[in-house]
Design an enzyme around this catalytic site. Structure first.
Site, PDB file in Angstrom:
ATOM      1  N   ARG A   1      58.258  -8.424 -35.944  1.00  0.00           N
ATOM      2  CA  ARG A   1      59.758  -8.577 -36.215  1.00  0.00           C
ATOM      3  C   ARG A   1      59.606  -8.393 -37.881  1.00  0.00           C
ATOM      4  O   ARG A   1      58.854  -9.356 -38.438  1.00  0.00           O
ATOM      5  CB  ARG A   1      60.487  -9.262 -35.204  1.00  0.00           C
ATOM      6  CG  ARG A   1      60.504  -9.278 -34.162  1.00  0.00           C
ATOM      7  CD  ARG A   1      61.715 -10.109 -33.232  1.00  0.00           C
ATOM      8  NE  ARG A   1      61.535  -9.893 -31.509  1.00  0.00           N
ATOM      9  CZ  ARG A   1      61.806 -10.537 -30.532  1.00  0.00           C
ATOM     10  NH1 ARG A   1      62.113 -11.761 -31.399  1.00  0.00           N
ATOM     11  NH2 ARG A   1      61.520 -10.316 -29.682  1.00  0.00           N
TER      12      ARG A   1
ATOM     13  N   ARG B   1      57.326  -6.914 -23.264  1.00  0.00           N
ATOM     14  CA  ARG B   1      58.576  -6.889 -23.281  1.00  0.00           C
ATOM     15  C   ARG B   1      59.905  -5.734 -22.657  1.00  0.00           C
ATOM     16  O   ARG B   1      60.599  -5.943 -22.365  1.00  0.00           O
ATOM     17  CB  ARG B   1      59.790  -6.707 -24.912  1.00  0.00           C
ATOM     18  CG  ARG B   1      58.626  -7.704 -25.952  1.00  0.00           C
ATOM     19  CD  ARG B   1      60.109  -8.437 -26.576  1.00  0.00           C
ATOM     20  NE  ARG B   1      60.841  -8.837 -26.593  1.00  0.00           N
ATOM     21  CZ  ARG B   1      60.987 -10.065 -26.317  1.00  0.00           C
ATOM     22  NH1 ARG B   1      59.916 -10.673 -26.020  1.00  0.00           N
ATOM     23  NH2 ARG B   1      61.929 -10.136 -25.437  1.00  0.00           N
TER      24      ARG B   1
ATOM     25  N   ASP C   1      72.206 -21.927 -30.689  1.00  0.00           N
ATOM     26  CA  ASP C   1      70.921 -20.866 -30.574  1.00  0.00           C
ATOM     27  C   ASP C   1      71.397 -19.936 -29.354  1.00  0.00           C
ATOM     28  O   ASP C   1      72.827 -20.040 -29.034  1.00  0.00           O
ATOM     29  CB  ASP C   1      70.170 -21.615 -29.343  1.00  0.00           C
ATOM     30  CG  ASP C   1      69.072 -20.596 -28.956  1.00  0.00           C
ATOM     31  OD1 ASP C   1      68.254 -19.957 -29.714  1.00  0.00           O
ATOM     32  OD2 ASP C   1      69.508 -21.240 -27.376  1.00  0.00           O
TER      33      ASP C   1
ATOM     34  N   ASP D   1      70.158 -17.339 -26.831  1.00  0.00           N
ATOM     35  CA  ASP D   1      69.613 -17.229 -25.500  1.00  0.00           C
ATOM     36  C   ASP D   1      69.277 -18.248 -24.875  1.00  0.00           C
ATOM     37  O   ASP D   1      68.792 -19.623 -25.790  1.00  0.00           O
ATOM     38  CB  ASP D   1      67.753 -16.276 -25.741  1.00  0.00           C
ATOM     39  CG  ASP D   1      68.207 -14.569 -26.274  1.00  0.00           C
ATOM     40  OD1 ASP D   1      67.978 -14.207 -25.297  1.00  0.00           O
ATOM     41  OD2 ASP D   1      67.976 -15.055 -27.224  1.00  0.00           O
TER      42      ASP D   1
HETATM   43  O1  M1P Z   1      66.220 -16.290 -28.896  1.00  0.00           O
HETATM   44  C1  M1P Z   1      65.321 -16.521 -27.823  1.00  0.00           C
HETATM   45  C2  M1P Z   1      63.932 -15.890 -27.906  1.00  0.00           C
HETATM   46  O2  M1P Z   1      64.197 -14.774 -27.122  1.00  0.00           O
HETATM   47  C3  M1P Z   1      63.520 -14.052 -26.010  1.00  0.00           C
HETATM   48  O3  M1P Z   1      62.543 -14.693 -25.635  1.00  0.00           O
HETATM   49  P1  M1P Z   1      61.710 -14.291 -24.016  1.00  0.00           P
HETATM   50  O4  M1P Z   1      62.347 -13.005 -24.171  1.00  0.00           O
HETATM   51  O5  M1P Z   1      60.690 -15.000 -24.341  1.00  0.00           O
HETATM   52  O6  M1P Z   1      62.581 -14.721 -22.664  1.00  0.00           O
HETATM   53  C4  M1P Z   1      62.571 -13.446 -27.380  1.00  0.00           C
HETATM   54  O7  M1P Z   1      63.607 -12.788 -27.948  1.00  0.00           O
HETATM   55  C5  M1P Z   1      62.251 -14.705 -28.802  1.00  0.00           C
HETATM   56  O8  M1P Z   1      61.834 -14.325 -29.806  1.00  0.00           O
HETATM   57  C6  M1P Z   1      63.262 -15.509 -28.513  1.00  0.00           C
HETATM   58  O9  M1P Z   1      62.628 -16.480 -29.504  1.00  0.00           O
END
Ligand code: M1P
Length: 229
Positions: free
Chosen positions: A111, A122, A6, A8
């Site tokens: 998306r 966002r 993954d 993030d």
């Molecule tokens: O990849 C994890 C998540 O990253 C972002 O989440 P957030 O902006 O809430 O921190 C988003 O791009 C989300 O779609 C994605 O799952």
């Protein structure tokens, strides 16, 4: 073994750039290994976060929960989905009725294959992002939105990905769909493998040998684990 990461929360802080020394380490680590990336975000954001070198060094990169697939910058497939108008109306009413005071803009992001929804929006700053995340921990707002959407739309699935938003897609079009594109056992690294998290469905399918799941807290922990592998 195939390794799936993954992005993030696992390779980078949520929506932030990869740490430069971790990037160098990771580029070396993935040499001669079969490595894939998976994100809820879109490809341009992944490129911004980990850089083209990483995206071209891995075997493939799945985006928007596996609804898009790129190999070395080339689009291999995309699965589109337009959420129903009733859903959009519901999201707008959440926005109107949430007592969270800051609404920074870009709340409903369409998306490929999914919709990302955020009460704070966002367009929020990093400070606003961290503040909303804290608020959400205390108030469980995203968990409530998730529950309401799934009750009203049985064909739709919702997961809590990063810090401020929820990801919405048709049932089954979650990260677990990438398995059919990867041959052989998979070792998956994710930070949101708990129920309701956006790594959960993939982790659930990989919980027994020869597959393996490693839940991490952040990229620092990922790096420590990779050093020992
Ligand atoms: O990849 C994890 C998540 O990253 C972002 O989440 P957030 O902006 O809430 O921190 C988003 O791009 C989300 O779609 C994605 O799952």
């Amino acid at each position: 073994m195939n390794y799936v990461f993954d992005i993030d929360g696992t390779l980078t802080p949520s929506r932030q750039l990869i740490n430069p020394s971790f990037k160098l380490f990771f580029l070396e680590w993935i040499r001669n290994r079969d490595v894939y990336l998976i994100s809820g975000s879109d490809y341009p954001k992944s490129e911004e976060q980990v850089g083209k070198e990483v995206l071209h060094a891995v075997k493939g990169c799945f985006n928007t929960a596996g609804n898009v697939y790129y190999v070395k910058g080339e689009l291999i497939y995309r699965q589109d989905w337009e959420g129903p108008q009733d859903l959009i109306d519901l999201l707008e009413s959440f926005l109107e009725h949430s007592s969270y005071p800051i609404k920074a803009g870009n709340h409903i992001e369409k998306r490929i294959g999914m919709i990302n929804f955020s009460i704070v929006g966002r367009n929020c700053t990093l400070e606003q992002r961290n503040a909303y995340n804290l608020y959400d921990h205390e108030n469980q707002e995203r968990a409530r939105l998730r529950k309401t959407i799934m009750e009203q739309f049985p064909d739709i699935e919702v997961s809590i990905g990063g810090q401020i938003s929820i990801d919405i897609y048709p049932v089954g079009k979650n990260k677990s769909q990438i398995i059919r594109n990867i041959k052989g056992p998979i070792h998956f690294f994710g930070d949101k493998t708990m129920e309701g998290g956006n790594d959960y469905d993939l982790a659930k399918k990989l919980h027994s040998p020869p597959n393996k799941v490693t839940q991490v807290q952040n990229w620092e922990e990922t790096m420590q684990i990779l050093k020992k592998l």
